[in-house]
Design a protein around this motif. Structure first.
Motif, PDB file in Angstrom:
ATOM      1  N   PRO A  79      -5.935   4.448  -4.820  1.00  0.00           N
ATOM      2  CA  PRO A  79      -5.505   5.124  -6.049  1.00  0.00           C
ATOM      3  C   PRO A  79      -6.695   5.452  -6.944  1.00  0.00           C
ATOM      4  O   PRO A  79      -7.743   4.798  -6.870  1.00  0.00           O
ATOM      5  N   SER A  80      -6.517   6.444  -7.808  1.00  0.00           N
ATOM      6  CA  SER A  80      -7.546   6.829  -8.766  1.00  0.00           C
ATOM      7  C   SER A  80      -7.090   6.476 -10.170  1.00  0.00           C
ATOM      8  O   SER A  80      -5.929   6.730 -10.531  1.00  0.00           O
ATOM      9  N   PRO A  81      -7.974   5.910 -11.000  1.00  0.00           N
ATOM     10  CA  PRO A  81      -7.561   5.542 -12.355  1.00  0.00           C
ATOM     11  C   PRO A  81      -7.380   6.760 -13.247  1.00  0.00           C
ATOM     12  O   PRO A  81      -8.167   7.715 -13.185  1.00  0.00           O
ATOM     13  N   GLY A  82      -6.315   6.727 -14.070  1.00  0.00           N
ATOM     14  CA  GLY A  82      -6.128   7.740 -15.092  1.00  0.00           C
ATOM     15  C   GLY A  82      -7.067   7.499 -16.260  1.00  0.00           C
ATOM     16  O   GLY A  82      -7.859   6.543 -16.250  1.00  0.00           O
ATOM     17  N   PRO A  83      -6.984   8.314 -17.304  1.00  0.00           N
ATOM     18  CA  PRO A  83      -7.932   8.211 -18.427  1.00  0.00           C
ATOM     19  C   PRO A  83      -8.022   6.829 -19.060  1.00  0.00           C
ATOM     20  O   PRO A  83      -9.107   6.398 -19.466  1.00  0.00           O
ATOM     21  N   ASP A  84      -6.900   6.116 -19.159  1.00  0.00           N
ATOM     22  CA  ASP A  84      -6.877   4.811 -19.834  1.00  0.00           C
ATOM     23  C   ASP A  84      -6.723   3.653 -18.856  1.00  0.00           C
ATOM     24  O   ASP A  84      -6.317   2.562 -19.242  1.00  0.00           O
ATOM     25  N   GLU A  85      -7.074   3.897 -17.609  1.00  0.00           N
ATOM     26  CA  GLU A  85      -6.873   2.886 -16.568  1.00  0.00           C
ATOM     27  C   GLU A  85      -8.188   2.460 -15.933  1.00  0.00           C
ATOM     28  O   GLU A  85      -9.235   3.095 -16.124  1.00  0.00           O
ATOM     29  N   VAL A  86      -8.108   1.366 -15.165  1.00  0.00           N
ATOM     30  CA  VAL A  86      -9.243   0.917 -14.358  1.00  0.00           C
ATOM     31  C   VAL A  86      -8.778   0.719 -12.924  1.00  0.00           C
ATOM     32  O   VAL A  86      -7.597   0.476 -12.655  1.00  0.00           O
ATOM     33  N   LEU A  87      -9.733   0.832 -12.004  1.00  0.00           N
ATOM     34  CA  LEU A  87      -9.491   0.529 -10.601  1.00  0.00           C
ATOM     35  C   LEU A  87     -10.087  -0.836 -10.308  1.00  0.00           C
ATOM     36  O   LEU A  87     -11.270  -1.081 -10.573  1.00  0.00           O
ATOM     37  N   LEU A  88      -9.263  -1.725  -9.795  1.00  0.00           N
ATOM     38  CA  LEU A  88      -9.698  -3.077  -9.449  1.00  0.00           C
ATOM     39  C   LEU A  88      -9.771  -3.228  -7.942  1.00  0.00           C
ATOM     40  O   LEU A  88      -8.845  -2.818  -7.219  1.00  0.00           O
ATOM     41  N   LYS A  89     -10.854  -3.838  -7.460  1.00  0.00           N
ATOM     42  CA  LYS A  89     -10.886  -4.348  -6.105  1.00  0.00           C
ATOM     43  C   LYS A  89     -10.196  -5.698  -6.124  1.00  0.00           C
ATOM     44  O   LYS A  89     -10.594  -6.600  -6.869  1.00  0.00           O
ATOM     45  N   VAL A  90      -9.142  -5.856  -5.356  1.00  0.00           N
ATOM     46  CA  VAL A  90      -8.354  -7.083  -5.380  1.00  0.00           C
ATOM     47  C   VAL A  90      -9.109  -8.184  -4.636  1.00  0.00           C
ATOM     48  O   VAL A  90      -9.452  -8.047  -3.462  1.00  0.00           O
ATOM     49  N   LEU A  91      -9.349  -9.283  -5.334  1.00  0.00           N
ATOM     50  CA  LEU A  91     -10.044 -10.432  -4.760  1.00  0.00           C
ATOM     51  C   LEU A  91      -9.077 -11.518  -4.317  1.00  0.00           C
ATOM     52  O   LEU A  91      -9.407 -12.349  -3.479  1.00  0.00           O
ATOM     53  N   GLY A  92      -7.898 -11.534  -4.889  1.00  0.00           N
ATOM     54  CA  GLY A  92      -6.862 -12.488  -4.530  1.00  0.00           C
ATOM     55  C   GLY A  92      -5.559 -12.086  -5.178  1.00  0.00           C
ATOM     56  O   GLY A  92      -5.551 -11.609  -6.314  1.00  0.00           O
ATOM     57  N   ALA A  93      -4.442 -12.256  -4.459  1.00  0.00           N
ATOM     58  CA  ALA A  93      -3.118 -11.882  -4.969  1.00  0.00           C
ATOM     59  C   ALA A  93      -2.139 -13.006  -4.686  1.00  0.00           C
ATOM     60  O   ALA A  93      -1.907 -13.363  -3.527  1.00  0.00           O
ATOM     61  N   GLY A  94      -1.587 -13.579  -5.727  1.00  0.00           N
ATOM     62  CA  GLY A  94      -0.675 -14.704  -5.575  1.00  0.00           C
ATOM     63  C   GLY A  94       0.664 -14.309  -4.991  1.00  0.00           C
ATOM     64  O   GLY A  94       1.097 -13.153  -5.058  1.00  0.00           O
ATOM     65  N   VAL A  95       1.347 -15.286  -4.401  1.00  0.00           N
ATOM     66  CA  VAL A  95       2.695 -15.122  -3.849  1.00  0.00           C
ATOM     67  C   VAL A  95       3.677 -15.773  -4.810  1.00  0.00           C
ATOM     68  O   VAL A  95       3.477 -16.917  -5.227  1.00  0.00           O
ATOM     69  N   ASN A  96       4.749 -15.044  -5.153  1.00  0.00           N
ATOM     70  CA  ASN A  96       5.721 -15.539  -6.130  1.00  0.00           C
ATOM     71  C   ASN A  96       7.148 -15.316  -5.655  1.00  0.00           C
ATOM     72  O   ASN A  96       7.413 -14.484  -4.778  1.00  0.00           O
ATOM     73  N   ASN A  97       8.084 -16.028  -6.295  1.00  0.00           N
ATOM     74  CA  ASN A  97       9.502 -15.741  -6.083  1.00  0.00           C
ATOM     75  C   ASN A  97       9.830 -14.295  -6.417  1.00  0.00           C
ATOM     76  O   ASN A  97      10.710 -13.681  -5.803  1.00  0.00           O
ATOM     77  N   THR A  98       9.133 -13.748  -7.415  1.00  0.00           N
ATOM     78  CA  THR A  98       9.432 -12.398  -7.902  1.00  0.00           C
ATOM     79  C   THR A  98       9.432 -11.372  -6.782  1.00  0.00           C
ATOM     80  O   THR A  98      10.359 -10.556  -6.670  1.00  0.00           O
ATOM     81  N   GLU A  99       8.370 -11.372  -5.951  1.00  0.00           N
ATOM     82  CA  GLU A  99       8.298 -10.366  -4.886  1.00  0.00           C
ATOM     83  C   GLU A  99       9.427 -10.542  -3.876  1.00  0.00           C
ATOM     84  O   GLU A  99      10.023  -9.568  -3.400  1.00  0.00           O
ATOM     85  N   ILE A 100       9.720 -11.800  -3.553  1.00  0.00           N
ATOM     86  CA  ILE A 100      10.777 -12.069  -2.585  1.00  0.00           C
ATOM     87  C   ILE A 100      12.132 -11.665  -3.156  1.00  0.00           C
ATOM     88  O   ILE A 100      12.941 -11.010  -2.487  1.00  0.00           O
ATOM     89  N   ASN A 101      12.377 -12.036  -4.411  1.00  0.00           N
ATOM     90  CA  ASN A 101      13.649 -11.682  -5.047  1.00  0.00           C
ATOM     91  C   ASN A 101      13.844 -10.173  -5.116  1.00  0.00           C
ATOM     92  O   ASN A 101      14.946  -9.658  -4.913  1.00  0.00           O
ATOM     93  N   THR A 102      12.768  -9.445  -5.447  1.00  0.00           N
ATOM     94  CA  THR A 102      12.865  -7.989  -5.552  1.00  0.00           C
ATOM     95  C   THR A 102      13.149  -7.377  -4.186  1.00  0.00           C
ATOM     96  O   THR A 102      13.994  -6.482  -4.054  1.00  0.00           O
ATOM     97  N   ARG A 103      12.444  -7.849  -3.169  1.00  0.00           N
ATOM     98  CA  ARG A 103      12.705  -7.328  -1.815  1.00  0.00           C
ATOM     99  C   ARG A 103      14.142  -7.590  -1.397  1.00  0.00           C
ATOM    100  O   ARG A 103      14.797  -6.746  -0.772  1.00  0.00           O
TER     101      ARG A 103
END
Length: 349
Positions: free
Chosen positions: A23-47
C-alpha cells in the motif's frame, strides 16, 4: 508483499497467505514495515462473524456463520487483511507528515476516534480496514506512537490491543489504590494485562484462572488466584470486591454482580464465555451497581501505555511466536487457551 487475506466468514480456509500490492500512504498517513503482529480474539471473532446479534455461543462454539452484521461496526470489508496489533518501523510518509518520522520504531493505536473524543464513534485497524497480518501496513500518522525502550519487536507487539483494552477498562472504572478488583480470565491477553495495570495503580487483585495457570498469574502480580472451576461467590462471599473486570461473561455472570459491593463497578469489553447472560435487575439496581461497557478507547489510554513501557512499569507477556504463514497453527494454539499472555506473528523480512 506477503499478507494473510481473510476472505469471508468461516473456518480457517478463509485465511489465505498470498501476494498483494504494497500500500501507499496518503497525505496524512505513514507506511510501516511490520515487525510483529499480535494474535487476538478480535481477529478470530471477526472471521467467525461472532459479533453478529444472531450468535449467542462462545467463540469456541461458533462456526459456519454468514453474518452481514458480524463485524465491530456491522459490516466487515471482506476480503481484507486482519491484524490488530502492530509493532512496526516507519519506512515512508505522506506529503503532510514530517520525513523525520522515517526510521521510528512505533506501536499503532488500533482503536481510532475519527470523530474526536467527544464522540464514541470508532473504527479499528484490522476490523474496519486493512491491518498488520502483512509485511507492510498504512495507518494515519496520528495513530502511530514512537516508543523508546529495550523491549524486542515481538514483545512490543503484545501490547496494543490487549493492554489498550485493559487500560481502557481500568481507566473507565476509575480503579485506584485501595480498591479490591476481581479479574476474570486473568491468564488471557487482556486479563493478564489487567492484572499488571490494576497493580500499578495500587489496588488489590483477585484473579480467576485455570488451575494449570494459577502460579503464572500469581507471578505477574495477582494477590490471590481462584481456580476457574471453583464457585467464585462461595469463595469470596457477597459484596467482597469494589470492581469486577470481566471479559468472560457466560454462565458465571450473575455471580460477578453478587460479589460486588454496593456501589461497585462492573466493566467489560468482551464475552468469550458466551455473550447472552442472565441478569437479575434487582441485583443491579438495588446495589447501585455501575455497569460499564468498553470498546472505544479514551484519549489518555494509549499515551499512558507508552509511558508505562518507557518507565518500566509494565512488562510484556510473550507466550509464543509464529511466522506469518503459520497463522492457522497460531490461531488454533491460541484457542486452546493453554498459554498466559500473547502470541505474535512475524512477517518475512
Amino acid at each position: 508483499m506477503k499478507a494473510v487475506l481473510t476472505m469471508g466468514n468461516g473456518d480457517y480456509d478463509m485465511l489465505r497467505y498470498c501476494d498483494v500490492p504494497v500500500p501507499s500512504p496518503g497525505p496524512d498517513e505513514v507506511l510501516l514495515k511490520v515487525l510483529g503482529a499480535g494474535v487476538n480474539n478480535t481477529e478470530i471473532n471477526t472471521r467467525l462473524g461472532w459479533y453478529s446479534a444472531s450468535v449467542s455461543s462462545s467463540t469456541e462454539e461458533t462456526s459456519d456463520v454468514e453474518a452481514s452484521d458480524g463485524g465491530w461496526n456491522d459490516v466487515t470489508p471482506f476480503p481484507f487483511i486482519q491484524g490488530t496489533d502492530c509493532c512496526g518501523e516507519v519506512v515512508a510518509v505522506g506529503t503532510n507528515v514530517s520525513a523525520e518520522r522515517i526510521g521510528e520504531r512505533a506501536l499503532v493505536r488500533a482503536c481510532m476516534r475519527k470523530s474526536g473524543y467527544q464522540s464514541m464513534d470508532n473504527v479499528w485497524m484490522a476490523s474496519d480496514f486493512d491491518g498488520a497480518f502483512a509485511q507492510y501496513v498504512v495507518v494515519p500518522a496520528s495513530e502511530v506512537f514512537a516508543v523508546t525502550c529495550d523491549w524486542s519487536d515481538v514483545e512490543l507487539a503484545t501490547i496494543p490491543c490487549a493492554y489498550g483494552t485493559a487500560e481502557n477498562m481500568v481507566h473507565r472504572a476509575c480503579v485506584k489504590a485501595g480498591d479490591h478488583v476481581l479479574i476474570a480470565g486473568a491468564s488471557g491477553g487482556v486479563g493478564s494485562a489487567a492484572v499488571q495495570l490494576v497493580k500499578r495503580r495500587g489496588a488489590t487483585v483477585t484473579a480467576i484462572a485455570g488451575g494449570s495457570k494459577m502460579d503464572q498469574v500469581m507471578a505477574i502480580g495477582a494477590d490471590r488466584v481462584i481456580d476457574r472451576n471453583e464457585d467464585v461467590l462461595q469463595v469470596l462471599g457477597k459484596e467482597a470486591v469494589d470492581v469486577v473486570i470481566d471479559n468472560v461473561a457466560g454462565p458465571e455472570f450473575p455471580a460477578m454482580l453478587e460479589v460486588l459491593k454496593r456501589g461497585g463497578r462492573f466493566v467489560s469489553s468482551g464475552a468469550i464465555g458466551g455473550p447472552v447472560v442472565e441478569l437479575d435487575m434487582r441485583t443491579f439496581y438495588l446495589k447501585d451497581i455501575s455497569m460499564i461497557g468498553c470498546t472505544a478507547w479514551d484519549e489518555p489510554v494509549f499515551p499512558n501505555l507508552i509511558g508505562y513501557i518507557e518507565r518500566g512499569e509494565i512488562r510484556p507477556l510473550l507466550a509464543q511466536t509464529f511466522p506469518l504463514h503459520q497463522i492457522v497453527e497460531a490461531q488454533k494454539a491460541f484457542l486452546k487457551k493453554q498459554h498466559v499472555g500473547n502470541f505474535v506473528l512475524i512477517p518475512p523480512t
